[in-house]
Design an enzyme around this catalytic site. Structure first.
Site, short mmCIF file in Angstrom:
data_model
loop_
_atom_site.label_atom_id
_atom_site.label_comp_id
_atom_site.label_asym_id
_atom_site.label_seq_id
_atom_site.Cartn_x
_atom_site.Cartn_y
_atom_site.Cartn_z
N GLU A 40 60.47 -20.69 -10.18
CA GLU A 40 59.74 -21.15 -11.47
C GLU A 40 60.90 -20.91 -12.37
OE1 GLU A 40 56.27 -18.82 -12.15
OE2 GLU A 40 55.15 -20.20 -10.69
N HIS B 236 50.76 -18.25 -18.85
CA HIS B 236 51.18 -18.09 -17.35
C HIS B 236 52.12 -17.20 -17.02
CE1 HIS B 236 52.71 -19.65 -13.56
NE2 HIS B 236 53.91 -19.23 -13.96
N TYR C 276 53.04 -26.73 -10.82
CA TYR C 276 51.58 -26.53 -10.35
C TYR C 276 51.71 -27.05 -8.99
CZ TYR C 276 49.83 -23.95 -14.19
OH TYR C 276 49.79 -23.09 -15.43
N ASN D 77 43.41 -20.74 -20.74
CA ASN D 77 43.58 -19.27 -20.70
C ASN D 77 45.19 -18.97 -21.28
OD1 ASN D 77 45.16 -19.93 -18.51
ND2 ASN D 77 44.51 -19.04 -17.02
N LYS E 204 50.92 -21.16 -22.99
CA LYS E 204 50.46 -22.47 -22.82
C LYS E 204 50.20 -23.19 -24.27
CE LYS E 204 48.67 -21.17 -18.41
NZ LYS E 204 47.69 -21.22 -17.33
P1 DAT Z 1 47.12 -18.01 -12.58
O1 DAT Z 1 47.40 -18.67 -13.81
O2 DAT Z 1 46.25 -16.60 -12.80
O3 DAT Z 1 48.28 -17.58 -11.49
P2 DAT Z 1 46.29 -19.99 -10.38
O4 DAT Z 1 47.83 -19.89 -10.23
O5 DAT Z 1 45.51 -19.67 -9.53
O6 DAT Z 1 46.03 -18.68 -11.69
O7 DAT Z 1 45.88 -21.31 -11.40
C1 DAT Z 1 46.80 -21.86 -12.33
C2 DAT Z 1 46.02 -22.16 -13.48
O8 DAT Z 1 45.14 -23.10 -13.11
C3 DAT Z 1 45.31 -21.08 -14.25
O9 DAT Z 1 46.24 -20.32 -15.04
C4 DAT Z 1 44.27 -22.01 -14.82
C5 DAT Z 1 44.00 -23.40 -14.06
N1 DAT Z 1 42.79 -22.99 -12.95
C6 DAT Z 1 42.70 -22.03 -12.02
N2 DAT Z 1 41.45 -22.13 -11.66
C7 DAT Z 1 40.63 -22.86 -12.41
C8 DAT Z 1 39.51 -23.71 -12.35
N3 DAT Z 1 38.66 -23.19 -11.52
N4 DAT Z 1 39.16 -24.39 -13.08
C9 DAT Z 1 39.87 -24.79 -14.18
N5 DAT Z 1 41.28 -24.53 -14.16
C10 DAT Z 1 41.77 -23.54 -13.43
MG MG Z 2 49.60 -18.94 -10.63
#
Ligand code: DAT
Ligand code: MG
Length: 153
Positions: free
Chosen positions: A130, A119, A53, A116, A13
Protein backbone atom coordinates in the site's frame (compact mmCIF):
# COMPACT_ATOMS: atom_id res chain seq x y z
CA UNK A 1 16.01 -1.38 18.63
CA UNK A 2 14.79 -4.05 16.24
CA UNK A 3 11.48 -3.35 14.53
CA UNK A 4 11.22 0.38 15.21
CA UNK A 5 11.36 1.11 11.48
CA UNK A 6 8.20 -0.85 10.73
CA UNK A 7 5.79 1.25 8.67
CA UNK A 8 2.04 1.23 8.07
CA UNK A 9 -0.26 2.98 5.65
CA UNK A 10 -3.07 4.95 7.29
CA UNK A 11 -5.69 6.89 5.34
CA UNK A 12 -8.39 9.19 6.66
CA UNK A 13 -11.33 8.46 4.37
CA UNK A 14 -13.56 11.14 2.78
CA UNK A 15 -16.06 11.01 5.66
CA UNK A 16 -13.26 11.54 8.20
CA UNK A 17 -12.14 14.62 6.28
CA UNK A 18 -15.67 15.99 5.85
CA UNK A 19 -16.41 15.43 9.52
CA UNK A 20 -13.28 17.42 10.49
CA UNK A 21 -11.62 14.49 12.26
CA UNK A 22 -8.20 14.88 10.59
CA UNK A 23 -6.57 16.63 13.54
CA UNK A 24 -8.05 14.25 16.10
CA UNK A 25 -6.83 11.17 14.23
CA UNK A 26 -3.32 12.52 13.62
CA UNK A 27 -3.16 13.53 17.28
CA UNK A 28 -3.77 9.96 18.41
CA UNK A 29 -0.89 8.55 16.34
CA UNK A 30 1.43 11.40 17.36
CA UNK A 31 0.66 11.14 21.04
CA UNK A 32 1.03 7.36 21.02
CA UNK A 33 4.64 7.90 20.00
CA UNK A 34 4.58 6.87 16.35
CA UNK A 35 6.56 8.90 13.83
CA UNK A 36 5.00 10.53 10.77
CA UNK A 37 7.17 9.78 7.73
CA UNK A 38 4.80 10.61 4.86
CA UNK A 39 1.58 12.55 4.37
CA UNK A 40 -0.47 13.92 1.50
CA UNK A 41 -3.95 15.30 0.92
CA UNK A 42 -5.50 14.14 -2.33
CA UNK A 43 -8.66 13.22 -4.16
CA UNK A 44 -7.66 9.65 -5.02
CA UNK A 45 -8.42 8.41 -8.54
CA UNK A 46 -10.83 5.57 -9.16
CA UNK A 47 -7.94 3.51 -10.60
CA UNK A 48 -5.84 3.96 -7.46
CA UNK A 49 -8.76 3.03 -5.21
CA UNK A 50 -9.68 -0.02 -7.27
CA UNK A 51 -6.09 -1.22 -6.96
CA UNK A 52 -5.95 -0.40 -3.25
CA UNK A 53 -9.01 -2.59 -2.61
CA UNK A 54 -8.25 -5.19 -5.32
CA UNK A 55 -8.48 -8.08 -2.83
CA UNK A 56 -12.15 -7.18 -2.28
CA UNK A 57 -13.07 -6.98 -5.98
CA UNK A 58 -15.51 -9.90 -5.79
CA UNK A 59 -17.36 -8.63 -2.73
CA UNK A 60 -20.83 -7.13 -3.27
CA UNK A 61 -19.81 -3.85 -1.61
CA UNK A 62 -16.68 -3.30 -3.78
CA UNK A 63 -18.23 -0.79 -6.24
CA UNK A 64 -19.86 1.18 -3.43
CA UNK A 65 -16.61 1.15 -1.47
CA UNK A 66 -14.61 2.56 -4.38
CA UNK A 67 -17.32 5.15 -5.03
CA UNK A 68 -17.29 6.24 -1.36
CA UNK A 69 -13.51 6.48 -1.27
CA UNK A 70 -13.63 8.52 -4.50
CA UNK A 71 -16.33 10.89 -3.17
CA UNK A 72 -13.90 13.45 -1.74
CA UNK A 73 -10.34 14.06 -0.60
CA UNK A 74 -8.47 11.75 1.75
CA UNK A 75 -5.40 12.12 3.95
CA UNK A 76 -2.84 9.44 3.08
CA UNK A 77 -0.14 8.86 5.67
CA UNK A 78 2.75 6.60 6.54
CA UNK A 79 3.47 6.10 10.25
CA UNK A 80 6.56 4.39 11.62
CA UNK A 81 7.36 2.64 14.89
CA UNK A 82 7.63 -0.63 16.77
CA UNK A 83 4.74 -2.95 15.88
CA UNK A 84 2.95 -0.03 14.21
CA UNK A 85 0.91 -2.23 11.83
CA UNK A 86 -0.72 -4.27 14.58
CA UNK A 87 -0.97 -1.45 17.10
CA UNK A 88 -2.40 0.81 14.40
CA UNK A 89 -5.16 -1.72 13.79
CA UNK A 90 -5.90 -1.85 17.52
CA UNK A 91 -6.12 1.96 17.58
CA UNK A 92 -8.56 1.87 14.62
CA UNK A 93 -10.88 -0.72 16.14
CA UNK A 94 -12.81 -3.37 14.23
CA UNK A 95 -13.87 -3.04 10.59
CA UNK A 96 -17.47 -2.66 11.72
CA UNK A 97 -17.76 0.31 14.11
CA UNK A 98 -20.55 -1.53 15.93
CA UNK A 99 -17.95 -4.09 17.08
CA UNK A 100 -15.33 -1.44 17.96
CA UNK A 101 -14.67 -0.63 21.58
CA UNK A 102 -14.95 2.91 22.92
CA UNK A 103 -11.48 4.42 22.92
CA UNK A 104 -10.74 3.21 19.41
CA UNK A 105 -11.07 5.58 16.47
CA UNK A 106 -13.93 3.70 14.85
CA UNK A 107 -15.47 3.02 18.27
CA UNK A 108 -15.52 6.72 19.08
CA UNK A 109 -16.35 8.46 15.81
CA UNK A 110 -18.49 6.37 13.48
CA UNK A 111 -21.47 4.02 13.31
CA UNK A 112 -21.64 2.15 9.99
CA UNK A 113 -19.15 -0.19 8.27
CA UNK A 114 -19.69 1.66 4.99
CA UNK A 115 -18.64 4.97 6.61
CA UNK A 116 -15.87 3.87 8.95
CA UNK A 117 -13.65 6.98 8.45
CA UNK A 118 -10.18 5.42 8.43
CA UNK A 119 -8.05 2.77 6.72
CA UNK A 120 -5.08 0.95 8.24
CA UNK A 121 -2.89 -1.79 6.75
CA UNK A 122 -3.59 -5.26 8.15
CA UNK A 123 -0.12 -6.84 7.75
CA UNK A 124 3.47 -5.74 7.23
CA UNK A 125 3.39 -7.20 3.73
CA UNK A 126 0.20 -5.35 2.78
CA UNK A 127 1.54 -2.18 4.40
CA UNK A 128 4.55 -2.25 2.08
CA UNK A 129 2.33 -2.86 -0.96
CA UNK A 130 0.00 0.00 0.00
CA UNK A 131 2.85 2.42 0.80
CA UNK A 132 4.37 1.73 -2.64
CA UNK A 133 0.98 2.22 -4.28
CA UNK A 134 0.25 5.59 -2.65
CA UNK A 135 3.73 7.10 -2.28
CA UNK A 136 6.85 7.60 -4.36
CA UNK A 137 10.03 6.66 -2.42
CA UNK A 138 11.16 10.32 -2.30
CA UNK A 139 7.88 11.31 -0.63
CA UNK A 140 8.83 9.34 2.49
CA UNK A 141 11.10 11.13 4.93
CA UNK A 142 13.55 9.41 7.29
CA UNK A 143 14.67 11.57 10.19
CA UNK A 144 15.69 11.46 13.81
CA UNK A 145 13.04 12.49 16.29
CA UNK A 146 14.30 14.15 19.47
CA UNK A 147 11.84 12.22 21.64
CA UNK A 148 12.84 8.76 20.36
CA UNK A 149 14.95 7.96 23.44
CA UNK A 150 11.96 8.84 25.67
CA UNK A 151 9.68 6.51 23.72
CA UNK A 152 12.06 3.54 23.36
CA UNK A 153 14.36 2.38 26.14
P1 DAT B 1 -10.60 -2.99 7.13
O1 DAT B 1 -10.82 -1.61 6.56
O2 DAT B 1 -10.92 -3.03 8.60
O3 DAT B 1 -9.24 -3.55 6.80
P2 DAT B 1 -11.65 -4.75 5.07
O4 DAT B 1 -10.28 -4.70 4.45
O5 DAT B 1 -12.25 -6.09 5.30
O6 DAT B 1 -11.68 -3.96 6.45
O7 DAT B 1 -12.65 -3.94 4.17
C1 DAT B 1 -12.25 -2.72 3.59
C2 DAT B 1 -13.35 -1.72 3.75
O8 DAT B 1 -14.50 -2.16 3.04
C3 DAT B 1 -13.85 -1.49 5.18
O9 DAT B 1 -13.06 -0.59 5.91
C4 DAT B 1 -15.22 -0.98 4.95
C5 DAT B 1 -15.67 -1.70 3.70
N1 DAT B 1 -16.48 -2.86 4.06
C6 DAT B 1 -16.06 -4.03 4.60
N2 DAT B 1 -17.08 -4.88 4.80
C7 DAT B 1 -18.18 -4.23 4.35
C8 DAT B 1 -19.56 -4.55 4.27
N3 DAT B 1 -20.03 -5.72 4.70
N4 DAT B 1 -20.40 -3.61 3.76
C9 DAT B 1 -19.95 -2.43 3.33
N5 DAT B 1 -18.66 -2.05 3.37
C10 DAT B 1 -17.79 -2.94 3.87
MG1 MG C 1 -8.40 -4.07 5.00
Amino acid sequence: MAGVEERTFIAIKPDGVQRRLVGEIIKRFEQKGFKLVGMKFLHASEDLLKEHYIDLKDRPFYAGLVNYMNSGPVVAMVWEGFNVVKTGRVMLGETNPADSKPGTIRGDYCIQVSRNIIHGSDSVENANTEINLWFQPEELVSYENCSDSWIYG
